[in-house]
Each structure stands twice: as C-alpha cells, then as structure tokens.
Design a protein around this motif. Structure first.
Motif, PDB file in Angstrom:
ATOM      1  N   ALA A   1      -1.508  15.995  16.165  1.00 55.84           N
ATOM      2  CA  ALA A   1      -2.141  17.001  16.717  1.00 55.84           C
ATOM      3  C   ALA A   1      -1.225  17.646  18.078  1.00 55.84           C
ATOM      4  CB  ALA A   1      -3.494  16.936  17.191  1.00 55.84           C
ATOM      5  N   TRP A   2      -0.868  16.821  18.673  1.00 56.06           N
ATOM      6  CA  TRP A   2       0.068  17.145  19.867  1.00 56.06           C
ATOM      7  C   TRP A   2       1.198  18.048  19.389  1.00 56.06           C
ATOM      8  CZ3 TRP A   2       4.508  14.237  21.285  1.00 56.06           C
ATOM      9  CH2 TRP A   2       5.354  14.823  22.085  1.00 56.06           C
ATOM     10  N   ASP A   3       1.797  17.503  18.372  1.00 54.94           N
ATOM     11  CA  ASP A   3       3.226  18.196  17.768  1.00 54.94           C
ATOM     12  C   ASP A   3       2.860  19.652  17.448  1.00 54.94           C
ATOM     13  OD1 ASP A   3       5.878  17.949  17.384  1.00 54.94           O
ATOM     14  OD2 ASP A   3       5.245  18.256  15.113  1.00 54.94           O
ATOM     15  N   VAL A   4       1.438  19.582  16.601  1.00 56.44           N
ATOM     16  CA  VAL A   4       1.275  21.254  15.983  1.00 56.44           C
ATOM     17  C   VAL A   4       0.850  21.804  17.198  1.00 56.44           C
ATOM     18  CG1 VAL A   4      -0.541  22.328  14.826  1.00 56.44           C
ATOM     19  CG2 VAL A   4       0.402  20.090  14.015  1.00 56.44           C
ATOM     20  N   LEU A   5       0.207  21.747  18.306  1.00 54.42           N
ATOM     21  CA  LEU A   5       0.003  22.186  19.462  1.00 54.42           C
ATOM     22  C   LEU A   5       0.735  22.835  20.300  1.00 54.42           C
ATOM     23  CD1 LEU A   5      -3.236  20.399  20.837  1.00 54.42           C
ATOM     24  CD2 LEU A   5      -3.435  22.391  19.411  1.00 54.42           C
ATOM     25  N   ARG A   6       1.862  21.814  20.536  1.00 54.63           N
ATOM     26  CA  ARG A   6       3.010  22.126  21.118  1.00 54.63           C
ATOM     27  C   ARG A   6       3.852  23.041  20.538  1.00 54.63           C
ATOM     28  NH1 ARG A   6       7.524  17.467  22.327  1.00 54.63           N
ATOM     29  NH2 ARG A   6       7.341  17.318  19.998  1.00 54.63           N
ATOM     30  N   SER A   7       4.100  22.823  19.125  1.00 58.22           N
ATOM     31  CA  SER A   7       4.784  24.017  18.391  1.00 58.22           C
ATOM     32  C   SER A   7       4.213  25.275  18.381  1.00 58.22           C
ATOM     33  CB  SER A   7       4.871  23.229  16.841  1.00 58.22           C
ATOM     34  OG  SER A   7       5.760  22.069  16.846  1.00 58.22           O
ATOM     35  N   TRP A   8       3.154  25.261  18.164  1.00 59.72           N
ATOM     36  CA  TRP A   8       2.190  26.546  18.169  1.00 59.72           C
ATOM     37  C   TRP A   8       2.359  27.348  19.698  1.00 59.72           C
ATOM     38  CZ3 TRP A   8      -0.807  28.258  14.256  1.00 59.72           C
ATOM     39  CH2 TRP A   8      -1.512  29.633  14.431  1.00 59.72           C
ATOM     40  N   LEU A   9       2.120  26.709  20.842  1.00 55.64           N
ATOM     41  CA  LEU A   9       2.543  27.224  22.030  1.00 55.64           C
ATOM     42  C   LEU A   9       3.960  27.528  22.515  1.00 55.64           C
ATOM     43  CD1 LEU A   9       0.188  24.925  24.034  1.00 55.64           C
ATOM     44  CD2 LEU A   9      -0.367  27.129  23.459  1.00 55.64           C
ATOM     45  N   SER A  10       4.832  27.205  21.679  1.00 57.60           N
ATOM     46  CA  SER A  10       6.302  27.272  22.252  1.00 57.60           C
ATOM     47  C   SER A  10       6.620  28.701  21.383  1.00 57.60           C
ATOM     48  CB  SER A  10       7.198  26.227  21.573  1.00 57.60           C
ATOM     49  OG  SER A  10       6.955  26.207  20.150  1.00 57.60           O
ATOM     50  N   VAL A  11       5.863  29.312  20.412  1.00 52.58           N
ATOM     51  CA  VAL A  11       6.227  30.479  19.793  1.00 52.58           C
ATOM     52  C   VAL A  11       5.248  31.745  20.230  1.00 52.58           C
ATOM     53  CG1 VAL A  11       6.181  31.530  17.451  1.00 52.58           C
ATOM     54  CG2 VAL A  11       6.810  29.332  17.710  1.00 52.58           C
ATOM     55  N   GLU A  12       6.074  32.669  21.135  1.00 54.24           N
ATOM     56  CA  GLU A  12       5.529  33.652  21.773  1.00 54.24           C
ATOM     57  C   GLU A  12       4.790  34.642  20.512  1.00 54.24           C
ATOM     58  OE1 GLU A  12       4.179  36.060  24.469  1.00 54.24           O
ATOM     59  OE2 GLU A  12       4.867  34.369  24.688  1.00 54.24           O
ATOM     60  N   ARG A  13       5.423  34.514  19.281  1.00 49.94           N
ATOM     61  CA  ARG A  13       4.901  35.670  18.099  1.00 49.94           C
ATOM     62  C   ARG A  13       3.494  34.857  17.836  1.00 49.94           C
ATOM     63  NH1 ARG A  13       7.090  36.322  12.190  1.00 49.94           N
ATOM     64  NH2 ARG A  13       6.388  38.306  11.696  1.00 49.94           N
ATOM     65  N   LEU A  14       3.065  33.901  18.253  1.00 54.18           N
ATOM     66  CA  LEU A  14       1.748  33.319  17.780  1.00 54.18           C
ATOM     67  C   LEU A  14       0.586  33.575  19.024  1.00 54.18           C
ATOM     68  CD1 LEU A  14       2.762  29.858  16.259  1.00 54.18           C
ATOM     69  CD2 LEU A  14       2.075  32.217  14.776  1.00 54.18           C
ATOM     70  N   SER A  15       1.061  34.286  19.979  1.00 56.66           N
ATOM     71  CA  SER A  15       0.136  34.455  21.089  1.00 56.66           C
ATOM     72  C   SER A  15      -1.109  35.170  20.820  1.00 56.66           C
ATOM     73  CB  SER A  15       0.915  34.970  22.305  1.00 56.66           C
ATOM     74  OG  SER A  15       1.185  36.182  21.934  1.00 56.66           O
ATOM     75  N   GLU A  16      -1.004  36.020  19.823  1.00 57.49           N
ATOM     76  CA  GLU A  16      -2.334  36.715  19.487  1.00 57.49           C
ATOM     77  C   GLU A  16      -3.181  36.162  18.562  1.00 57.49           C
ATOM     78  OE1 GLU A  16      -3.313  39.309  21.296  1.00 57.49           O
ATOM     79  OE2 GLU A  16      -1.425  39.391  22.684  1.00 57.49           O
ATOM     80  N   THR A  17      -2.785  34.915  17.883  1.00 53.02           N
ATOM     81  CA  THR A  17      -3.334  34.153  16.744  1.00 53.02           C
ATOM     82  C   THR A  17      -4.185  33.275  17.160  1.00 53.02           C
ATOM     83  OG1 THR A  17      -1.701  35.218  15.034  1.00 53.02           O
ATOM     84  CG2 THR A  17      -3.095  33.189  14.313  1.00 53.02           C
TER      85      THR A  17
END
Length: 817
Positions: free
Chosen positions: A265-281
């Motif tokens: 879960a930490w790896d998914v969250l960290r990957s998610w937060l590292s991508v600016e393109r996902l900031s609105e999702t």
C-alpha cells in the motif's frame, strides 16, 4: 431612520445589508465567544453574517435546519432569540470598559458578561425562523435589539439588554464539570446519495487486481495508468495481491502478511503522489471487512492499510478515499469479492473520506462517548497473580505499573523492556514499587522475538501465575508517505504488531483476566508523518476485536498524547505539541490518563479511545468546515448557508477588495500568520519573510501543514513540495498570489455571461423575462444552426430550457467547452 427602514432591503437598490456598513465578522464570532466560555452548540449558532456601522451592528440570524420547522410553535424560538443577543455579547466582551477590569489583567482570568436584564420586550410577529437584526450600544454598555423578517416587518424589539459580570474561570469550570470519559468508534449508518443511473460524464477506472462490472477502464499498475492518453476521474485499488492473515496460522506468517500489505500500500501511495498528472484524480483504496464493524471478524492486513491511508489522507486532503466492503453481489474482483459500481459512485458523491458498505448500505465512523459504569473498576480486573507489562520500565509503562499497584492492588509485576535491568531509572522504579507494596521483576526481552518472549513467560512460577498482560512496547520513526522507507515501516511494526501477535498466541494457555494493548489515536484519526505507526496500531485495534469474538479478554486503548515525560510525546518539540493542540487534542497528565484507563476497563468494549479534546477548538474547526468527519459527533457544525460574509472570507475576495499596491503586503501577512501558527508563535510578526523555512525550524510535517492550511484558505491546489520549491515566506506568498491571479482571470465570454445574469436579476416583470429568454433562445438556435459543430443535442437543450437558469446553465457548459 427607523428600525424597520434600516433592516428592510434598501428602497433604492433592493439590496441588503444597508448602505455604509462594513463586514465585521470573518467567521470567528463563535470562536471568540468559545474562547471566553460561551461554547454554543450548532442549534444556537444562529448568526450567519455581521456588519458594523458606527455604534450599530447588523446581523443575519436564522435557525438551524434541524429545528426551523418548529419555529411556528413559539412566539419566538429560544435559539433564534438567543442568537440575536450574540453580536451584543461579542461587543460587550471586546469592550475594554468591561473586560478586563484592570490594566494588565490577563483576559483569560477576566470577568465576562452574561445577558441579565431585559427592558421593553415586545413580540410583534410570532413563528419566525430567520430575522435581520440590529443592535445599538449605548454609553452604559446596554444594547437595543430590533429584529425584522425578510419583508421588513418587526418580529421582536428589546429596548435594553443589560449584562452581569461573572468570573471567566467560573464559566469555564461549569463547562468542564463533567468528567472525561473514553470514546468509542462507532459505525453510523448514513444514507447513500441516490444514483438511478451513472452520470454520463463520470470516468472511473480500476487498478491492480480489482474488477468492477460496468467500468471498462483497467490498469495493472500506476505506471500503466500514467501512460494513458487521458486520466480518469477516480481510480479504485484493492489490496488483493497480498496473502490474507490466517487467524489460526503461525505468527511469523501472519506478521509477514501484515508487513507485506503495508509495504504494498505504501508503494502504491508513494507512486501515486509522485505523479503530478494524478493530482486531480481520487484514489479509492478498497479493503474487505477490515474496518471493525460490530459482530464482524477483522481482516488484519486490511486493517493495517486503513491506518496507513488515514495518515495519507491528512497529509494530502481530498486525494484518497477509504472504502471497506463486504463482498456483496455486483462488482467482481479477481478472488470473487464484489461491490456495485452504482454504490461506488454514490459513496464518492457522499463526500465522506471513509465509508464501509454492507449489503449496499453505507456506514461512516464517528467517535462517541463510550458507555461507562459509574461504579469503580473492580480491583480484580488484573487478577491476583503476576501482571506482565511490555515496555514497562519507562514512560507510559512505568506510570501504569505504579497505578496498578496503588489503584488495583497488584502485588506482582513482570516488567519487560529491550534493555531490562540496565535501563535508565530501572533500579529507582523497582524500589518505588517495593515501597508501594509490590514485587517487581525486570527482564530484558524483545517482544518481537518469539523465543525470547516465550522464555520470559515460562519463567513465571506457578505460585503467582500470569493473570494479565499490558502491551505498551513500541517505537516511533516518523516520516511522511513520500519520505518513508521500508526500514522505518518494519522498525515500527515489529514491537507493536509482532509483539502483540506473539502475546496473543503464547498467553492462550494462561487464565487471563485482562489482555490490554496500548494503541494510538493515530490509528483512528490518522497522523501526518506517522503512517507506519498508525498502521501498526490499527492492527492492535483489530486484534482486540478478534479476541473478543473468540470470547477472550481484550481491550485496545487508543491513547491521545501524554505529557512530555510520559508516552511518546517526549521527543516532540514546541511546533509538534502546538500542532496537536491546534487539532483539538489536549496533552494528558498522568492523573487524567490513569483515570481514563480505569474508565476504559469499565466500559466493556473491545476498543476505546482515551483522549481529552478541547471542545472550543473542535467547535471552531467545525464552523470552519475543517473538522475531520470522524469527530463530527463531538462538535457538530450547523448547516452552512451562502452569504456575503462567507464569500468575503475567501482569500481571493480579500485580495480583490484592496488596492493593487496593498495586495502584496496582504498576501505576505497571510502567509506569515499561517507560518507562525504552524511553528506555535503568537503572530506573524515573529516570522522573517526572507529566512529559509529550514532555518526557522520547519520539518516535513510543518511543511505539510503549512501547505494544507494555505490550500484550504486559498481554495487552490498546492504542491506537496511547496516549502522546498519556495523556501521562504516571501517566495511562497508570491507563488500563491500568482496561482490566485491565474484562477481569477476571466475571459470576455465569462464577463458577458455575468452581464446576462445581472440583467435577468434586474427584470421584475415575468413577461419581460419571458420575452428576453425567447430572444436568447432564438439567437442561440440560429447560431447553432449555422455552426459546423451543430448537434441535435445542442438544439434540444436550447428548446428544452424552460427558464433563465436552465438556459444560462447551457451557456456555461458551452463556455467551458
């Protein structure tokens, strides 16, 4: 002017409030009153807008929606009448002639006014649910009150309201007379928003192994998602790839499964937060029966993930949703569990940060007062044998050891810790316990090591067998989701999770009267920078529920912060303690904490929360719309109403209201004030705009809090790396202003739409409005007909617009496209 003239809509413009007034409240009226002991509940928070003009104060006052229907049963509803007095009360409190009474007197110990005498009260129109009120102060500190309805007709008038001074500490004592009790995490059913059909513009997707019927878009991982041509609105990820905990399996396997789930879960969250393109999702993290609803077993791998995500939600508000489901029919995942797509949409529409779905019914977590017996906790709660306390030679464990001896008559203690007898202060502790009448034996033991713990338990003789366990061992290793490491996760999970699982297994051969694990408020609310700690303690909460389901003794105590010499707040600096206080959590003293433990033992619950909240602080957060949902039962906020003052509180509106040459100073002051609040300073004057944040004492958590505070107030999204990318207050102020300026820029089309709205608002004749709308409809139809992008749906939308609002909505849509 008469009272009616002043309070009716202006005869020339039809506008309210009257001309010449200035907004006098930034939304802090009830915060100010609460600070002086007047902590009003939501039903009595009736003032929704205030203005000043000389000695006059004007206010909009209305009943809360929960009681407005009962207004007709009264001449004037008590809550409405009381709220009409609040602006006067506020002015009396701020009047230096009344409080403080002497130069240099501390306002916290000053005397405060209570409405006491009423002269010339006249009720004219009974049954009002909302009024416009005017208050006029005189030189004697009395106030005249006039209130009218929307038509300007007098509802009630009071010639003079007088106040009587009372000591502020007396008022404060009255509000805290009831003893603090443990809190219980309950799951309250909440209605799902209706979803007769999924909206056409909704673009969801799934991630990992989960599959949802009706949602076609699916990605195996974050990398594949980011590579897509367009990003979906919402993505659902379910941690289904790690092995479930086998309740009766070996501890090593159960602990490994929990650890793997947290890492994944930490790896998914960290990957998610590292991508600016996902900031609105939004990312929906789905778990299966891990929330701990009544009469349910708890899946411990999912429980750990819930704790981690709760912390991520605090670090990044609005980006993550927790959804625990029961595997009902509808949405098929790879292993057969299910959840319906329409329920998913409804959950998102509810706006809740965390929900549990059972048989298509939604439940939300809320902290409430636990049922506690008024009788004293029986002295036999810990039996008459040996009590084992892990982490028992210092901090919270040592406090509890002394309390068990004094309050519960425990005579035999086994205190375990990593250093054992070699720990600082251990000899003195053993001597003190002996002087209190107890024999204490200290052993060195790593509870995460099964063999070591088993040897300790085997060393307990049959003369004084093991009768109770308190598991207080634990460590902190704080970091935000982005900077957390795998080693930090494992280091924190080992003593908490592995130790608890070993104790659960090894003590089953003993006849225990108590099995108490010390959890943390971090597991319930989340804690910024403590995702690993929240995950570990969330497992303890689930384990206690699992033991109770087996008819075994168990109690998980989720502690709030203790004083600097006890518990795990000893490492905290001023900024960190101030951060806890701003959240509304008080730091417990030893007496308050041990009293809460006794009350928890009497509550007969698997899990309780032992924390003391500052109710005025929670109430202020509720009024500002910033109170976490889980705390809303402790300080409910009244329904928000649109008003000019609400709009005026927004930073953009404040900027627009001052000349261009003053805006830079306003923005700089705004950022300085927020930076000062994060660091625990009384005002922004203590903050040098040019000093780097790192030199001021900002840590990663301080940077997260500053970013969140500024984003909330400015209503803009800000990068998580704000204080690193813009390392001074001055740089942040300039960047924030640029974002606000960009957001406030309007196109000529926007200006024309606004003009149309204003023109429609000025038309008083229904026939005139109808002719106007027909001309717009004809013009639009002709324009669409000539356009190459003409579609039948456009023409149908124009023809179907039956009123100005629907037509303008269509125009807004066209403008956006």
């Amino acid at each position: 002017m008469t009272a009616v003239d002043d309070l009716a809509p202006d005869s020339g413009t039809g506008l309210w409030p009257p001309s010449g007034v200035q907004p006098s409240d930034d939304g802090s009226l009830y915060d100010r009153l609460a600070e002086r002991g007047f902590d009003y509940g939501p039903i009595f928070q009736g003032v929704t807008a205030m203005w000043n003009r000389g000695e006059q104060t004007f206010a909009e006052v209305s009943l809360d929606e929960s009681v407005s229907d009962s207004a007709s049963a009264f001449g004037i509803h008590p809550a409405l009448l009381d709220a009409c007095l609040h602006p006067a009360l506020d002015e009396l409190i701020l009047d230096s002639k009344l409080v403080p009474e002497s130069p240099g007197q501390d306002r916290a110990t000053a005397r405060v006014p209570l409405p006491f005498s009423f002269t010339g009260v006249r009720l004219r129109r009974p049954g009002a649910a909302a009024v416009r009120a005017r208050m006029i102060r005189d030189e004697n500190g009395q106030a005249r009150i006039d209130a009218v309805d929307d038509a300007g007709e007098v509802v009630v008038s009071i010639d003079a309201v007088g106040a009587r001074l009372v000591d502020a500490d007396v008022l404060a004592a009255a509000s805290t007379a009831r003893r603090t009790v443990p809190l219980h995490l309950q799951w309250i059913e909440s209605a799902l928003p209706a979803a007769p059909s999924l909206p056409s513009g909704w673009v969801p997707a799934t991630l990992g192994s989960v599959r949802i019927p009706g949602i076609d878009r699916h990605y195996t991982d974050v990398t594949e998602l980011v590579a897509a041509d367009d990003i979906p609105d919402v993505v659902v990820w379910w941690i289904a790839d790690t092995p479930a905990v086998v309740e009766n399996g070996p501890v090593s396997g159960r602990a490994a499964a929990i650890r793997q789930s947290v890492h994944t879960a930490w790896d998914v969250l960290r990957s998610w937060l590292s991508v600016e393109r996902l900031s609105e999702t939004r990312l929906v993290v789905a778990t299966h029966r891990a929330a701990g609803l009544p009469n349910e077993s708890v899946e411990l791998t999912g429980a750990a993930v819930i704790g981690l995500v709760r912390s991520a939600q605090l670090e990044h508000p609005g980006r993550f949703v927790l959804l625990d489901h029961d595997g009902g029919p509808g949405l098929q995942a790879s292993s057969g569990e299910a959840l319906r797509a329409d329920v998913l949409w409804s959950v998102l529409e509810s706006g809740q940060a965390e929900v549990a779905v059972r048989d298509s019914r939604m439940f939300v977590p809320r902290l409430t007062a636990a049922g506690v017996s008024e009788a004293d906790t029986p002295r036999a709660a810990f039996g008459d044998g040996t009590v084992l306390i892990t982490g028992g030679t210092s901090g919270l464990g040592a406090v509890m050891a002394k309390h068990l001896v004094v309050a519960h008559g425990v005579e035999h203690l086994l205190l375990g810790s990593r250093r054992g007898p070699a720990g600082d202060g251990v000899a003195e502790l053993v001597a003190e316990l002996a002087s209190l009448g107890a024999e204490a034996r200290v052993v060195a033991c790593d509870v995460a090591d099964r063999a070591e713990l088993a040897a300790v338990l085997d060393s307990i003789g049959t003369e004084h067998p093991l009768t109770a366990v308190i598991h207080s061992a634990g460590v902190l290793d704080d970091a935000t989701i982005e900077s957390l490491t795998a080693q930090q996760i494992d280091r924190v999970l080992a003593p908490k999770v592995d130790g608890a699982l070993h104790l659960n297994e090894l003590t089953r051969v003993h006849d225990l009267s108590a099995f108490v694990v010390f959890s943390s408020l971090a597991a319930v609310l989340g804690s910024a920078g403590q995702g690993n700690y929240a995950a570990a303690n969330s497992v303890l909460d689930g384990l206690a529920r699992a033991r109770r389901a087996e008819q075994l003794p168990a109690l998980s105590v989720a502690w709030g912060p203790w004083n600097q010499d006890t518990g795990m707040t000893g490492h905290l600096g001023r900024a960190a303690v101030a951060r806890l206080e701003r959240m509304g959590t008080k730091v417990l003293g030893n007496d308050e904490g041990t009293a809460l433990l006794d009350a928890a033992l009497a509550a007969d619950e698997a899990m309780v929360v032992c924390v003391e909240f500052d109710k005025p602080t929670l109430a202020a957060q509720a009024r500002a719309g910033m109170l976490p949902d889980v705390l809303s039962g402790l300080a409910p906020a009244r329904a928000q109403r649109a008003s000019s003052v609400v709009a005026g509180r927004r930073l953009a509106a404040r900027l627009a209201a001052v000349p261009e040459e003053e805006r830079e100073a306003l923005m700089l002051g705004f950022v300085r004030d927020n930076a000062a609040a994060v660091l625990g300073y009384p005002s922004g004057a203590a903050i040098d705009p040019e000093t780097p944040f790192s030199a001021m004492g900002f840590d990663s958590l301080g940077g997260v809090e500053l970013r969140n505070r500024l984003a909330e107030a400015a209503e803009v999204k800000l990068p998580s790396t704000l204080v690193f990318d813009y390392p001074t207050v001055d740089a942040v102020a300039k960047f924030l202003r640029s974002r606000l300026d960009a957001n406030s820029a309007t196109s000529p089309t926007d200006d024309h739409i606004a003009s149309l709205r204003a023109l429609l608002a000025m038309m008083s004749s229904g026939g005139e409005r109808e002719r106007f709308i027909e001309r717009i409809r004809a013009t639009l139809a002709e324009t669409v007909k000539e356009s190459e992008s003409d579609t039948r749906s456009d023409r149908a939308a124009i023809a179907a617009a039956s009123n100005p609002e629907e037509l303008l909505a269509f125009l807004d849509q066209q403008t956006a496209e």
